[in-house]
Scaffold this motif. Structure first.
Motif, mmCIF file in Angstrom:
data_model
loop_
_atom_site.group_PDB
_atom_site.id
_atom_site.type_symbol
_atom_site.label_atom_id
_atom_site.label_comp_id
_atom_site.label_asym_id
_atom_site.label_seq_id
_atom_site.Cartn_x
_atom_site.Cartn_y
_atom_site.Cartn_z
ATOM 1 N N LYS A 129 -9.118 -25.084 6.315
ATOM 2 C CA LYS A 129 -10.284 -24.204 6.403
ATOM 3 C C LYS A 129 -10.813 -23.961 4.998
ATOM 4 O O LYS A 129 -10.038 -23.781 4.055
ATOM 5 N N CYS A 130 -12.131 -23.955 4.849
ATOM 6 C CA CYS A 130 -12.769 -23.639 3.570
ATOM 7 C C CYS A 130 -13.961 -22.742 3.845
ATOM 8 O O CYS A 130 -14.834 -23.097 4.647
ATOM 9 N N THR A 131 -14.003 -21.591 3.184
ATOM 10 C CA THR A 131 -15.025 -20.591 3.488
ATOM 11 C C THR A 131 -16.233 -20.630 2.561
ATOM 12 O O THR A 131 -17.202 -19.906 2.796
ATOM 13 N N LEU B 174 -0.508 -14.990 3.732
ATOM 14 C CA LEU B 174 -0.937 -15.631 2.488
ATOM 15 C C LEU B 174 -2.038 -14.820 1.809
ATOM 16 O O LEU B 174 -2.793 -14.112 2.477
ATOM 17 N N TYR C 154 1.880 -24.249 4.404
ATOM 18 C CA TYR C 154 0.489 -23.858 4.161
ATOM 19 C C TYR C 154 0.402 -23.069 2.861
ATOM 20 O O TYR C 154 1.334 -22.324 2.505
ATOM 21 N N THR D 288 0.191 -17.676 8.270
ATOM 22 C CA THR D 288 -0.905 -17.770 7.309
ATOM 23 C C THR D 288 -1.557 -16.409 7.064
ATOM 24 O O THR D 288 -2.231 -16.227 6.052
ATOM 25 N N LEU E 161 -7.741 -22.893 2.709
ATOM 26 C CA LEU E 161 -6.436 -22.951 3.367
ATOM 27 C C LEU E 161 -6.053 -24.419 3.488
ATOM 28 O O LEU E 161 -6.836 -25.234 4.005
ATOM 29 N N ARG F 34 -2.883 -20.836 0.580
ATOM 30 C CA ARG F 34 -4.284 -20.433 0.510
ATOM 31 C C ARG F 34 -4.580 -20.105 -0.941
ATOM 32 O O ARG F 34 -3.898 -19.280 -1.546
ATOM 33 N N SER G 290 -10.961 -21.912 -4.400
ATOM 34 C CA SER G 290 -11.494 -23.277 -4.390
ATOM 35 C C SER G 290 -11.523 -23.888 -5.788
ATOM 36 O O SER G 290 -11.451 -25.112 -5.937
ATOM 37 N N GLU H 34 -10.414 -19.116 -0.892
ATOM 38 C CA GLU H 34 -11.429 -19.795 -0.092
ATOM 39 C C GLU H 34 -10.900 -20.994 0.689
ATOM 40 O O GLU H 34 -11.515 -21.425 1.666
#
Length: 328
Positions: A76-78, A30, A106, A27, A36, A108, A111, A34
């Motif tokens: 994951k979301c940032t 990638l 995976y 990852t 993954l 990325r 959003s 925002e």
């Protein structure tokens, strides 16, 4: 520290040809984004087959992981748009074109590309529909927006992803869809998914050298371009409309203005890549409800990363029918 995962990666060979193989990635490799996502399912589209075979009009740089569709869980979301474990889908934008796509475990992405899994659909079903189904829904919506209700609608490329789902959607809306195909042996399949009638590609384009053809159709959905689209426009009845979304046959349109100024025919351009989010959400809501394709399981074949080469070759040589989902 990055997460290791498997991906189908297409690379250029020393002789200028291209081939794909399953590769271990991280990852960390990638691009920025925002969200993954742990991909559970993807799907095979014509654009994926082109990307996987080295088409620089789709993908500029290799090695590359195709896959313009993906369904999975947020890892994951940032930016707070999603929570870990949320089930989501991504279709279109740059995914699988120049951004590593759904043929990897995976992805990325920004959003803004991500939608919640539509109500009424499992992750596998969402990929059975995928970009092809979204495009078909936008095509049908275009005809409805022009005021078409009922009547005969010609659908080219009827055994393909867009065409097959379009037949089902049109039937659900009360139209009488006519499947245009070069594969007459698949007539039982086409009728089972919604076709009210079937016509050969040769018969459909017969007489296309004329400025106008006999008015036959109330509207149409074309995925081929070229002479197929020209024939459709020339044979649509007065006040009809055609949704155009593909160029598998040709990007050229050998046509005069007669269909437009003598019969008042409308040509609607459909793009699902940069389609605004509100229109996507509306289309996916319908695809999870009234427009959910009948016999979706029968319409879909499933494979894994190891079976992609065979499926890609079948699509590029015109031997594919229906939809193919990839389980990761």
């Amino acid at each position: 520290m990055g997460i290791g995962f498997r991906a189908y990666v297409t690379s250029e060979n020393g002789d200028g040809t291209y081939s794909g193989r399953i590769t271990e990635r991280s990852t960390d490799d990638l691009p920025a984004g925002e969200v993954l996502i742990r991909v559970r399912y993807s799907s095979l589209n014509y654009k994926d087959a082109l990307s996987a075979s080295g088409n620089k009009g789709v993908t500029k740089k290799y090695p590359h992981t195709p896959g313009i569709d993906a369904a999975g869980e947020v890892a994951k979301c940032t930016d707070g748009s999603f929570r870990e474990g949320d089930m989501v889908i991504v279709t279109g934008y740059d995914l699988g074109m120049n951004t590593p796509g759904g043929f990897g475990e995976y992805i990325r992405v920004p959003s803004a590309w991500v939608l919640p899994l539509p109500a009424g659909l499992t992750m596998k079903e969402s990929m059975s529909i995928g970009t092809a189904g979204l495009t078909a829904a936008l095509c049908a919506d275009g005809l409805l927006h022009m005021g078409l209700r009922g009547g005969q609608i010609a659908v080219t490329g009827a055994t393909g992803g867009v065409g097959s789902i379009a037949l089902s959607i049109l039937a659900a809306e009360g139209f009488s869809p006519c499947a245009v195909t070069g594969k007459p042996e698949l007539e039982p399949f086409l009728r089972s998914i919604g076709a009210a009638s079937v016509i050969s590609s040769a018969d459909f384009t017969a007489g296309s050298e004329k400025p106008l053809m006999k008015p036959m159709w109330d509207g149409g959905i074309d995925v081929l371009g070229g002479n197929a689209l020209a024939s459709m426009l020339k044979s649509v009845k007065y006040g009809g409309a055609v949704s155009c979304c593909g160029l598998a046959l040709s990007p050229e349109l050998p046509l005069n203005v007669f269909p437009f100024i003598l019969r008042g025919v409308s040509l609607i351009g459909i793009d699902s890549v940069e389609c605004p989010k509100d229109r996507r959400i509306k289309a996916w809501s319908r695809l999870g409800g009234k427009w959910k394709p009948a016999g979706l399981n029968e319409l879909t074949a499933e494979t894994d990363l190891g079976g992609l080469d065979e499926k890609i070759k079948a699509m590029l040589t015109g031997r594919a029918a229906g939809r193919t989902v990839i389980k990761l």
